[in-house]
Design a protein around this motif. Structure first.
Motif, PDB file in Angstrom:
ATOM      1  N   ILE A 107       0.827  -1.078   0.002  1.00 51.45           N
ATOM      2  CA  ILE A 107       0.027   0.063  -0.052  1.00 51.45           C
ATOM      3  C   ILE A 107       0.767   1.109  -0.001  1.00 51.45           C
ATOM      4  N   ASP A 108       1.834   1.084   0.803  1.00 50.76           N
ATOM      5  CA  ASP A 108       2.868   2.132   0.832  1.00 50.76           C
ATOM      6  C   ASP A 108       3.813   2.375  -0.463  1.00 50.76           C
ATOM      7  N   ALA A 109       3.744   1.306  -1.282  1.00 50.83           N
ATOM      8  CA  ALA A 109       4.511   1.438  -2.520  1.00 50.83           C
ATOM      9  C   ALA A 109       3.441   2.516  -3.350  1.00 50.83           C
ATOM     10  N   LEU A 110       2.337   1.850  -3.446  1.00 46.60           N
ATOM     11  CA  LEU A 110       1.243   2.818  -4.235  1.00 46.60           C
ATOM     12  C   LEU A 110       1.446   4.263  -3.861  1.00 46.60           C
ATOM     13  N   GLU A 111       1.387   4.587  -2.566  1.00 39.80           N
ATOM     14  CA  GLU A 111       1.388   5.928  -1.899  1.00 39.80           C
ATOM     15  C   GLU A 111       2.657   6.684  -2.608  1.00 39.80           C
ATOM     16  N   ILE A 112       3.795   5.991  -2.820  1.00 42.01           N
ATOM     17  CA  ILE A 112       4.941   6.603  -3.345  1.00 42.01           C
ATOM     18  C   ILE A 112       4.934   6.867  -4.620  1.00 42.01           C
ATOM     19  N   ILE A 113       4.125   5.927  -5.478  1.00 43.57           N
ATOM     20  CA  ILE A 113       4.067   5.985  -6.994  1.00 43.57           C
ATOM     21  C   ILE A 113       3.191   7.314  -7.105  1.00 43.57           C
ATOM     22  N   VAL A 114       2.154   7.522  -6.413  1.00 46.95           N
ATOM     23  CA  VAL A 114       1.289   8.738  -6.437  1.00 46.95           C
ATOM     24  C   VAL A 114       2.340   9.931  -6.099  1.00 46.95           C
ATOM     25  N   LEU A 115       3.200   9.822  -5.018  1.00 49.30           N
ATOM     26  CA  LEU A 115       3.890  10.964  -4.892  1.00 49.30           C
ATOM     27  C   LEU A 115       4.855  11.343  -6.119  1.00 49.30           C
ATOM     28  N   LEU A 116       5.462  10.451  -6.537  1.00 52.65           N
ATOM     29  CA  LEU A 116       6.333  10.611  -7.769  1.00 52.65           C
ATOM     30  C   LEU A 116       5.533  11.287  -8.865  1.00 52.65           C
ATOM     31  N   ASP A 117       4.135  10.791  -9.008  1.00 54.16           N
ATOM     32  CA  ASP A 117       3.643  11.270 -10.127  1.00 54.16           C
ATOM     33  C   ASP A 117       3.082  12.649  -9.677  1.00 54.16           C
ATOM     34  N   SER A 118       2.573  13.109  -8.689  1.00 55.11           N
ATOM     35  CA  SER A 118       1.930  14.243  -8.336  1.00 55.11           C
ATOM     36  C   SER A 118       3.335  15.330  -8.015  1.00 55.11           C
ATOM     37  N   HIS A 119       4.236  15.215  -7.465  1.00 54.00           N
ATOM     38  CA  HIS A 119       5.437  16.230  -7.103  1.00 54.00           C
ATOM     39  C   HIS A 119       6.394  16.020  -8.180  1.00 54.00           C
ATOM     40  N   TYR A 120       6.364  14.936  -9.047  1.00 58.65           N
ATOM     41  CA  TYR A 120       7.772  14.893  -9.819  1.00 58.65           C
ATOM     42  C   TYR A 120       7.461  14.931 -11.323  1.00 58.65           C
ATOM     43  N   GLY A 121       6.306  14.491 -11.566  1.00 62.00           N
ATOM     44  CA  GLY A 121       5.654  14.041 -12.813  1.00 62.00           C
ATOM     45  C   GLY A 121       6.475  12.811 -13.333  1.00 62.00           C
ATOM     46  N   ILE A 122       6.645  11.911 -12.657  1.00 59.50           N
ATOM     47  CA  ILE A 122       7.271  10.530 -13.038  1.00 59.50           C
ATOM     48  C   ILE A 122       6.235   9.452 -12.803  1.00 59.50           C
ATOM     49  N   ASN A 123       6.223   8.783 -13.814  1.00 64.27           N
ATOM     50  CA  ASN A 123       5.090   7.783 -13.933  1.00 64.27           C
ATOM     51  C   ASN A 123       5.778   6.272 -13.943  1.00 64.27           C
ATOM     52  N   VAL A 124       5.643   5.627 -12.688  1.00 60.99           N
ATOM     53  CA  VAL A 124       6.472   4.211 -12.648  1.00 60.99           C
ATOM     54  C   VAL A 124       5.341   3.235 -13.195  1.00 60.99           C
ATOM     55  N   SER A 125       5.720   2.564 -14.269  1.00 56.57           N
ATOM     56  CA  SER A 125       4.602   1.625 -14.948  1.00 56.57           C
ATOM     57  C   SER A 125       5.014   0.333 -14.593  1.00 56.57           C
ATOM     58  N   ASN A 126       6.329   0.011 -14.501  1.00 55.85           N
ATOM     59  CA  ASN A 126       6.792  -1.329 -14.416  1.00 55.85           C
ATOM     60  C   ASN A 126       7.271  -1.518 -12.820  1.00 55.85           C
ATOM     61  N   PRO A 127       6.286  -2.784 -12.512  1.00 57.95           N
ATOM     62  CA  PRO A 127       6.354  -3.014 -11.142  1.00 57.95           C
ATOM     63  C   PRO A 127       7.756  -3.596 -10.649  1.00 57.95           C
ATOM     64  N   GLU A 128       8.350  -4.329 -11.581  1.00 54.89           N
ATOM     65  CA  GLU A 128       9.624  -4.833 -11.424  1.00 54.89           C
ATOM     66  C   GLU A 128      10.880  -3.800 -11.307  1.00 54.89           C
TER      67      GLU A 128
END
Length: 83
Positions: free
Chosen positions: A41-62
């Motif tokens: 769940i925290d990993a999902l929150e970090i993905i949201v943080l990266l997207d909203s604050h830095y404009g970075i999209n992490v699409s590959n879970p590996e």
């Protein structure tokens, strides 16, 4: 490095780690498992943080496992991919 301090503050805020201070998080400590003990769940929150604050999209879970290893690896990833 300013980005690392900023990231620690954002992680504490985003993940509701109220009992922690940025100084409590070692730059190279694992975020998941033994380190901070974060979960998926925290990993999902970090993905949201990266997207909203830095404009970075992490699409590959590996890829995420390496990127999210520590605050340091997260900062390096942001530095390379920031838009």
């Amino acid at each position: 490095m300013e980005l690392i301090e900023e990231l620690k503050e954002k992680l504490i805020e985003q993940l509701n780690l109220e009992e922690m201070k940025p100084a409590d998080i070692a730059n190279d400590a694992p975020l998941f498992g033994e380190g901070l003990g974060l979960d998926s769940i925290d990993a999902l929150e970090i993905i949201v943080l990266l997207d909203s604050h830095y404009g970075i999209n992490v699409s590959n879970p590996e890829e995420g496992k390496e990127i999210f290893y520590s605050v340091e690896t997260l900062a390096n990833f942001i530095t390379k991919h920031r838009s």
